[in-house]
Scaffold this motif. Sequence first.
Motif, PDB file in Angstrom:
ATOM      1  N   LYS A 189       0.880  -1.172   0.000  1.00  0.00           N
ATOM      2  CA  LYS A 189       0.000   0.000   0.000  1.00  0.00           C
ATOM      3  C   LYS A 189       0.914   1.217   0.000  1.00  0.00           C
ATOM      4  O   LYS A 189       1.315   1.711   1.049  1.00  0.00           O
ATOM      5  CB  LYS A 189      -0.910  -0.047   1.233  1.00  0.00           C
ATOM      6  CG  LYS A 189      -2.236   0.665   1.046  1.00  0.00           C
ATOM      7  CD  LYS A 189      -3.215   0.325   2.151  1.00  0.00           C
ATOM      8  CE  LYS A 189      -4.465   1.159   2.070  1.00  0.00           C
ATOM      9  NZ  LYS A 189      -5.428   0.693   1.052  1.00  0.00           N
ATOM     10  N   TYR A 194      -0.945   4.655  -6.448  1.00  0.00           N
ATOM     11  CA  TYR A 194      -2.066   5.584  -6.618  1.00  0.00           C
ATOM     12  C   TYR A 194      -1.731   6.671  -7.629  1.00  0.00           C
ATOM     13  O   TYR A 194      -2.602   7.090  -8.402  1.00  0.00           O
ATOM     14  CB  TYR A 194      -2.470   6.164  -5.255  1.00  0.00           C
ATOM     15  CG  TYR A 194      -3.363   5.185  -4.526  1.00  0.00           C
ATOM     16  CD1 TYR A 194      -4.741   5.305  -4.603  1.00  0.00           C
ATOM     17  CD2 TYR A 194      -2.833   4.098  -3.842  1.00  0.00           C
ATOM     18  CE1 TYR A 194      -5.571   4.379  -3.992  1.00  0.00           C
ATOM     19  CE2 TYR A 194      -3.650   3.174  -3.234  1.00  0.00           C
ATOM     20  CZ  TYR A 194      -5.025   3.322  -3.300  1.00  0.00           C
ATOM     21  OH  TYR A 194      -5.835   2.397  -2.719  1.00  0.00           O
ATOM     22  N   SER A 251      -6.673  -6.891   0.658  1.00  0.00           N
ATOM     23  CA  SER A 251      -7.662  -6.098   1.406  1.00  0.00           C
ATOM     24  C   SER A 251      -8.112  -6.825   2.669  1.00  0.00           C
ATOM     25  O   SER A 251      -8.387  -8.032   2.648  1.00  0.00           O
ATOM     26  CB  SER A 251      -8.864  -5.843   0.483  1.00  0.00           C
ATOM     27  OG  SER A 251     -10.044  -5.635   1.207  1.00  0.00           O
ATOM     28  N   THR A 253     -10.888  -5.976   4.243  1.00  0.00           N
ATOM     29  CA  THR A 253     -12.329  -6.163   4.025  1.00  0.00           C
ATOM     30  C   THR A 253     -12.561  -7.466   3.259  1.00  0.00           C
ATOM     31  O   THR A 253     -13.467  -8.241   3.586  1.00  0.00           O
ATOM     32  CB  THR A 253     -12.901  -4.970   3.221  1.00  0.00           C
ATOM     33  OG1 THR A 253     -12.406  -3.756   3.793  1.00  0.00           O
ATOM     34  CG2 THR A 253     -14.410  -4.975   3.222  1.00  0.00           C
ATOM     35  N   THR A 289     -12.090  -0.560   2.974  1.00  0.00           N
ATOM     36  CA  THR A 289     -12.501   0.079   4.222  1.00  0.00           C
ATOM     37  C   THR A 289     -13.426   1.279   3.997  1.00  0.00           C
ATOM     38  O   THR A 289     -14.391   1.472   4.741  1.00  0.00           O
ATOM     39  CB  THR A 289     -11.244   0.526   5.003  1.00  0.00           C
ATOM     40  OG1 THR A 289     -10.524  -0.652   5.355  1.00  0.00           O
ATOM     41  CG2 THR A 289     -11.604   1.294   6.261  1.00  0.00           C
TER      42      THR A 289
HETATM   43  C1  LIG Z   1      -6.411  -0.184   0.720  1.00  0.00           C
HETATM   44  C2  LIG Z   1      -6.708  -0.834  -0.586  1.00  0.00           C
HETATM   45  C3  LIG Z   1      -7.733  -1.794  -0.734  1.00  0.00           C
HETATM   46  C4  LIG Z   1      -8.693  -2.149   0.363  1.00  0.00           C
HETATM   47  O1  LIG Z   1      -8.099  -2.683   1.502  1.00  0.00           O
HETATM   48  P1  LIG Z   1      -8.876  -2.688   2.890  1.00  0.00           P
HETATM   49  O2  LIG Z   1      -7.914  -3.272   3.846  1.00  0.00           O
HETATM   50  O3  LIG Z   1     -10.072  -3.540   2.722  1.00  0.00           O
HETATM   51  O4  LIG Z   1      -9.247  -1.276   3.184  1.00  0.00           O
HETATM   52  C5  LIG Z   1      -7.876  -2.412  -1.968  1.00  0.00           C
HETATM   53  N1  LIG Z   1      -7.096  -2.095  -3.016  1.00  0.00           N
HETATM   54  C6  LIG Z   1      -6.121  -1.155  -2.926  1.00  0.00           C
HETATM   55  C7  LIG Z   1      -5.293  -0.849  -4.112  1.00  0.00           C
HETATM   56  C8  LIG Z   1      -5.897  -0.503  -1.708  1.00  0.00           C
HETATM   57  O5  LIG Z   1      -4.935   0.430  -1.625  1.00  0.00           O
END
Ligand SMILES: *Cc1c(COP(=O)(O)O)cnc(C)c1O
Length: 345
Positions: A189, A194, A251, A253, A289
Amino acid sequence: MSETKAKPEDFDWENIGFSYHDLPYRYRAYYKDGQWSEGGLEESSFMSVSEGAQVFHYGQEVFEGLKAYRRKDGGVNLFRPDMNIKRMNKSAARLVMPEFPEDKFIEACRAVVKANQDFVPPYGTGATLYLRPFMFGTTPMVGVKPADDFTLVIFATPVGAYYKGGLAPTAYETGAYDRAAHAGTGQAKTSGNYAASLLPGQNAHKAGFSDVVYLDPRLHENIEELGGANFFGITADGKFQTPKSPSILPSITKKSLLALAPEFGLEPEETVIPVADIDKFTEVGAMGTAAVISPVGSITHNGKKHVFFSETEVGPYTRKLYNRLTAIQFGDEKGPDGWVYDVEL
Ligand SMILES: *Cc1c(COP(=O)(O)O)cnc(C)c1O
């Protein structure tokens, strides 16, 4: 530079959207000479960093996102913060950054929530207090190498219910761009993924879609991610499928919904999902999330629109999974052991 601190009475909790507000307190810790400082709460939202800081030039940064939920009894829950720090440390390892101790992270999240507790939105509004932990390299440099010094910040900002009028499906399209490569940083992450997604995201918005369906970067044949969220599809024969790939972000979630799916008679499965097969899905959604589940009404691929369940109505499994997970997060229902962390106020 001026700081405009938010006040609790400024918020209309039913209508706050997803944006940054400068709250009274954030946690910061500093890594120097191979160790983390004690760390603590600070009042200013501004930071003093060298213009040469690694992060501004070579992007050494990782982040997380989690929420604090106001319960009916007035208490506050965090949802699986242990998973956030485990994932942040994995992201950090990929970017040659130091680990942060798990216990210290969870205590720091609790401290930030407690210090800003008047900004945890009331139960029943669907709004939450979003926590944004992040870490970045601060050593001044122009040569490409990892930093020696790092700052970790955890700030909080109240965010509204993602769907004001209840769950509503939106339209997606597949695109020609990739957000991450198979042996790249897709599992981390990190802000660079992004940055790579901004142009495809903007193109999708201009064309009237809520975001892009990223296909696998090698062949462009298999479904990977939905913008900044993981993909799931429900098959007519009762499978809850989500893509297996080395370039998607794991993720929390998704992990949680994979664990809950059997409660509704769904068989959870992580597998390769060819875009050519998407008509097998009776319901599709994005998991993360921010929205928990964002139902996908249609995906347009090579000019052809594929509709799942309905473009205006939410499918029954999507609704059940959403209701169950949010009920656990807000403390209305008991979930698997260890998912919910109480914050002492
Ligand atoms: C943060 C993120 C998610 C979702 O992750 P969660 O832990 O469920 O919030 C999915 N894809 C990407 C690219 C992310 O950065």
